[in-house]
Design a protein around this motif. Structure first.
Motif, PDB file in Angstrom:
ATOM      1  N   LEU A 194      31.713   3.600 -44.230  1.00 21.46           N
ATOM      2  CA  LEU A 194      32.927   3.071 -43.903  1.00 21.46           C
ATOM      3  C   LEU A 194      34.084   3.871 -44.858  1.00 21.46           C
ATOM      4  O   LEU A 194      35.126   4.278 -44.449  1.00 21.46           O
ATOM      5  N   LYS A 195      33.545   3.969 -46.271  1.00 21.44           N
ATOM      6  CA  LYS A 195      34.295   4.180 -47.177  1.00 21.44           C
ATOM      7  C   LYS A 195      34.757   5.600 -47.156  1.00 21.44           C
ATOM      8  O   LYS A 195      36.041   6.234 -47.578  1.00 21.44           O
ATOM      9  N   LYS A 233      28.592  -1.998 -46.594  1.00 19.84           N
ATOM     10  CA  LYS A 233      28.791  -3.204 -47.611  1.00 19.84           C
ATOM     11  C   LYS A 233      30.112  -4.036 -47.515  1.00 19.84           C
ATOM     12  O   LYS A 233      31.214  -3.564 -46.821  1.00 19.84           O
ATOM     13  N   SER A 234      29.949  -5.373 -47.294  1.00 22.76           N
ATOM     14  CA  SER A 234      31.024  -6.055 -47.056  1.00 22.76           C
ATOM     15  C   SER A 234      30.812  -7.385 -47.763  1.00 22.76           C
ATOM     16  O   SER A 234      29.614  -7.974 -47.691  1.00 22.76           O
ATOM     17  N   THR A 235      31.883  -8.139 -48.414  1.00 20.31           N
ATOM     18  CA  THR A 235      31.654  -9.682 -48.777  1.00 20.31           C
ATOM     19  C   THR A 235      32.524 -10.393 -47.865  1.00 20.31           C
ATOM     20  O   THR A 235      32.619 -11.643 -48.264  1.00 20.31           O
ATOM     21  N   ARG A 239      34.050  -9.486 -41.423  1.00 22.73           N
ATOM     22  CA  ARG A 239      33.686  -8.250 -41.464  1.00 22.73           C
ATOM     23  C   ARG A 239      32.032  -8.053 -41.507  1.00 22.73           C
ATOM     24  O   ARG A 239      31.542  -7.209 -41.002  1.00 22.73           O
ATOM     25  N   ASN A 243      30.519  -6.068 -38.471  1.00 19.57           N
ATOM     26  CA  ASN A 243      29.506  -4.794 -38.571  1.00 19.57           C
ATOM     27  C   ASN A 243      28.340  -4.832 -37.898  1.00 19.57           C
ATOM     28  O   ASN A 243      27.561  -3.909 -37.876  1.00 19.57           O
TER      29      ASN A 243
HETATM   30  P1  A2P Z   1      35.189  -5.751 -47.941  1.00 20.41           P
HETATM   31  O1  A2P Z   1      34.014  -6.242 -48.639  1.00 20.41           O
HETATM   32  O2  A2P Z   1      36.446  -6.576 -48.199  1.00 20.41           O
HETATM   33  O3  A2P Z   1      34.899  -6.320 -46.396  1.00 20.41           O
HETATM   34  P2  A2P Z   1      30.953   1.126 -47.433  1.00 20.41           P
HETATM   35  O4  A2P Z   1      29.958   0.365 -47.062  1.00 20.41           O
HETATM   36  O5  A2P Z   1      31.227   2.379 -46.663  1.00 20.41           O
HETATM   37  O6  A2P Z   1      30.866   1.362 -49.145  1.00 20.41           O
HETATM   38  O7  A2P Z   1      32.270   0.254 -47.471  1.00 20.41           O
HETATM   39  C1  A2P Z   1      32.680  -0.777 -48.046  1.00 20.41           C
HETATM   40  C2  A2P Z   1      34.120  -0.965 -48.107  1.00 20.41           C
HETATM   41  O8  A2P Z   1      34.447  -1.157 -46.616  1.00 20.41           O
HETATM   42  C3  A2P Z   1      34.356  -2.310 -48.818  1.00 20.41           C
HETATM   43  O9  A2P Z   1      35.740  -2.068 -49.261  1.00 20.41           O
HETATM   44  C4  A2P Z   1      34.590  -3.320 -47.487  1.00 20.41           C
HETATM   45  O10 A2P Z   1      35.478  -4.293 -47.806  1.00 20.41           O
HETATM   46  C5  A2P Z   1      35.233  -2.463 -46.371  1.00 20.41           C
HETATM   47  N1  A2P Z   1      34.766  -2.903 -45.060  1.00 20.41           N
HETATM   48  C6  A2P Z   1      33.430  -3.521 -44.846  1.00 20.41           C
HETATM   49  N2  A2P Z   1      33.436  -3.514 -43.472  1.00 20.41           N
HETATM   50  C7  A2P Z   1      34.632  -3.364 -42.823  1.00 20.41           C
HETATM   51  C8  A2P Z   1      34.930  -3.256 -41.687  1.00 20.41           C
HETATM   52  N3  A2P Z   1      34.296  -3.690 -40.536  1.00 20.41           N
HETATM   53  N4  A2P Z   1      36.290  -2.584 -41.547  1.00 20.41           N
HETATM   54  C9  A2P Z   1      37.288  -2.073 -42.566  1.00 20.41           C
HETATM   55  N5  A2P Z   1      36.560  -2.372 -43.602  1.00 20.41           N
HETATM   56  C10 A2P Z   1      35.462  -2.770 -44.088  1.00 20.41           C
END
Ligand code: A2P
Length: 268
Positions: A194-195, A233-235, A239, A243
């Motif tokens: 996502l990042k 990744k999400s906390t 989300r 996901n």
């Molecule tokens: P958060 O932890 O606040 O949800 P990646 O896995 O690509 O590294 O992305 C991680 C980032 O994307 C984190 O900052 C996370 O924030 C955010 N993120 C995770 N799920 C989603 C989603 N469904 N939509 C938007 N942002 C998300």
């Protein structure tokens, strides 16, 4: 949260050992303390059966605590951790420390986190294979390796990594790279799905709107259509569930194709 259909995160790919690895896992980089415990608990509660951590993340203890607290049988959960490149030469002690922190007898997958000092290091790979033979890791693999480095490991030991975990997303799509892994039987696992994505990309938004899902869900589904393991990744509790809600819709091959490759703005 938008999403359609089932919330089942245990669709899997089969690794060289014959073990099943869920195609969707929870990434835990930068998640610490109680926030990390709660994220993993939430993930297990909504159906994730795959958690990705690393010695370098400093949260193995929290991951282990959540696995224990969740009540989900250990054998149902696929746990990955990783050897920091700076610990090359201290593989056994590092894996033992990981297992202690996680409170587990074995990990499902143990990866060399980065090529140590930029090199493939077949000697390190041999020691991972030895520890796998002892049953401390069900599968072993690498992360952030090039195909050339993977071939170097195979030339030296006759053994290929089960997995290469690399940064991957539609914007980073590389068909040759995907095929190189596939033809060798090395499972590609993508991090930062996502990042590295512009979630406002008009093509992406349109596909999402047509499905009644979110752009993030389309990105994760795109990985699944390619049989690439994704570990968003999400906390955030919402989300984390969003996901995982990607098993009730599919993308057409033409849509997958449309998303492959950099957006025009990133081509230069
Ligand atoms: P958060 O932890 O606040 O949800 P990646 O896995 O690509 O590294 O992305 C991680 C980032 O994307 C984190 O900052 C996370 O924030 C955010 N993120 C995770 N799920 C989603 C989603 N469904 N939509 C938007 N942002 C998300």
């Amino acid at each position: 949260m938008r999403g359609t259909g089932l919330l089942i995160a245990n669709e899997s790919v089969t690794l060289t050992s014959g073990a099943h690895m869920a195609v969707l896992g929870l990434g835990t980089w930068q998640a610490r303390g109680r926030i990390a415990v709660n994220a993993v608990l939430r993930a297990l509660d909504v159906g994730y059966r795959h958690i990705d951590t690393a010695t370098m993340y400093g949260n193995e203890e929290q991951v282990g605590q959540a696995v224990a607290e969740s009540g989900v049988p250990r054998e149902e959960i696929f746990v990955t951790t990783k050897l920091p490149p700076g610990r090359a030469g201290r593989e056994r002690a590092t894996l033992k420390e990981s297992l202690d922190a996680l409170g587990l007898d074995y990990v499902d997958l143990w990866l060399i986190h980065w090529p140590p000092s930029g090199g493939a290091r077949p000697d390190v790979w041999t020691r991972l294979l030895d520890l796998q033979a002892e049953g401390l890791a069900r599968d072993v693999g690498v992360s952030n390796y090039s195909v050339r480095q993977i071939d170097e490991l195979e030339r030296a030991t006759g053994r290929l990594p089960a997995v290469n975990q690399i940064e991957w997303s539609p914007a980073l799509f590389d068909g040759d790279m995907l095929e190189a892994h596939r033809s060798r039987g090395v499972q590609l696992e993508g991090y930062s799905p996502l990042k590295t994505t512009n979630l406002r990309d008009p093509r992406l938004v349109q596909i999402a709107e047509e499905r009644g899902v979110t752009p993030a869900q389309v990105i994760l589904r795109w990985h699944i259509e390619h049989r690439i393991v994704a570990i968003p990744k999400s906390t955030n509790a919402e989300r984390i569930a969003e996901n995982a809600a990607i098993f009730g819709f599919e993308l057409r091959p033409s849509e997958v194709e449309q998303l492959n490759g950099p957006t025009p703005a990133r081509r230069h």
